[in-house]
Write an enzyme that holds these catalytic residues in place. Sequence first.
Site, PDB file in Angstrom:
ATOM      1  N   ASN A 100     -38.501   2.927  46.144  1.00 56.73           N
ATOM      2  CA  ASN A 100     -37.287   4.178  46.842  1.00 56.73           C
ATOM      3  C   ASN A 100     -38.356   5.142  47.289  1.00 56.73           C
ATOM      4  OD1 ASN A 100     -35.367   2.662  45.440  1.00 56.73           O
ATOM      5  ND2 ASN A 100     -34.729   4.125  44.404  1.00 56.73           N
ATOM      6  N   HIS A 505     -12.975  43.106  69.834  1.00 54.65           N
ATOM      7  CA  HIS A 505     -12.202  42.411  70.603  1.00 54.65           C
ATOM      8  C   HIS A 505     -11.107  41.819  70.285  1.00 54.65           C
ATOM      9  CE1 HIS A 505     -15.449  43.819  73.700  1.00 54.65           C
ATOM     10  NE2 HIS A 505     -16.153  43.159  72.978  1.00 54.65           N
TER      11      HIS A 505
END
Length: 609
Positions: A100, A505
């Site tokens: 692995n 805004h």
Amino acid sequence: MCGIVGYIGPNQAAPFLIEGLTKLEYRGYDSAGIAVFDGKEINVEKSVGRLGILKKKIETASPNGHVGIGHTRWATHGRPSDVNSHPHTDCTGKFVVVHNGIIENYLHLKEKLIARGHVFSSETDTEVVAHLVEEYYEGDFEAAVRKVLAEIEGSYALVFMTEHDPDKIICTKQDNPLVIGLGNGENFIASDIPAIINRTRKTYILSDGEMAIVTKDSVWVMNRQGVPVTKKVFEVNWDAEAAEKGGYEHFMIKEIYEQPKAIRETMSGRLAKDNSTILFDELKWTQGEVAAINKIAIVACGTAYHAGIVGKYYLENLARIPVEVDLASEFRYRSPLIDDKTMVIVISQSGETLDTLAGLKEAKRLGAKTLAITNVVGSSIAREADNVIYTWAGPEIAVASTKAYTTQLVTLCMLAIYMAGLRETLPPARIQELIGGLRNLPAQAHEILEDVEPIKTFAQQYGFNEDVFFIGRALDYCVALEGSLKLKEISYIHAEAYAAGELKHGTLALIIEGVPVIALATQPDVYEKMLSNIKEVKARDAVVIGIAMKGDDHIHNYVDHTIHIPAAHKYLAPLLAVIPLQLLAYYAAITRGCDVDKPRNLAKSVTVE
Ligand code: M6R
């Protein structure tokens, strides 16, 4: 993620190997194999696909023998196939190995071994290990393995077996888990506890650099120099479900904690030793080809799209190429201006997202060069693209993407540096500084994960609010988008991300007393402006949690709480800043009693339009 099992004892090895591999199926895999010594020779059976195929193969002629090793592979180097499956053998078939991790210097070792006459059958990095042990064997198995370990670089859990010395299995690890299950006159080896939990609860958990010689009656653990190490027996008291999650409560938190390792693996073998360049063996691009690209279009969905927005910053700032980023579901329906001078980069953890795949096909139809950044080897997107960079994050099981995002960012940053090198848009000192910064990331991510208590507390404190806002500027805004997606998808809290300068805004109307605002302030170029935006929300009595770099002793004057991340290069800050946001989302979901790993209405892989 790959899984390892091993058995030595009085019983038949094969049934345990299959049982152990079955217990590791939840981790994801694309092929499986076992090797068993039958008293005369080692028999290897392996097959691409589900374990059922391997089981069928050995049903008729089950390998006889009392010592064996097995593996489920999740492809990294080389596509899923019979030959690329583990176990791997040397030229003689007398040495077998399962692995692995990633052997970083395998190409260099492979060339050397080929020059010495070794014949390779797979495309994997692992096969070099089997040939190396053959090369070094002079009658002493243990000595040969030691020599192999001195040669290989990278991360690994490795298990070796040989016909020359069949009464022992040798195993070792570096940055990948490996446990030895202690039985009565028999011993077990596994990458993960679920594989052995039905057989024994007494284990030795190997540490990095340790090597164990396992026989049926004994386990000798030593360091690589052969100095014996005294191990404590670790008694496993987890139930089977907890064992699958490595003792964590959910896959998501397990995967959050896997990030330091995943990031390291993504970079593995790709950073030049002297930090001078990025090595992408998978890309054979010439300077001329890269110079001919006049635009990049990034196409992705969800978290991968958010990674793409960060990628735009990287590629534009470092490689100086104009980049547009599209949601895949929008891309192909907007008649994009794409031609053969465009490079289309698709990003997808699963490699199967239908919208992204369709975007990729559309890009190819329009004549673009295509590159996929994905985590799954051999996935549809990987197969369709002209070039692929794999992120090597290991399988992600939780629906909420965590380690996929951070490894996508690492990949995009490496890609931008790589292209900058080819386009000569960055001075060598800046390349070195960035690569040096990349190297620090695993340790820095680990540092954040060591102290999660304050984040847990905020989640408990604000977890029942119905609205949360995330604000930031520049790269902090990109991270805000990901933080808000994480929170809404698993805790079902309404969360919005805004570019901090945009608040006034419109969205500022929603900021009222007590509303939590997560304010990211890691970007030096816009820091002062960010403080002004924080003042705007504080003036409306929001509760502000600031995310800032260590060393910023200023921010606490402006916010109610601060979470510090380790000081990093401004381009790398997103990789760290996102981790507290992932944790916040996780603990908020826990506080609200949500099903963290399987949030309502969502699927891990979206294969419908
Ligand atoms: O597999 P992909 O990266 O292509 O998936 C894309 C999105 O579906 C995915 O990132 C989704 O947004 C995640 N669940 C977010 O956590």
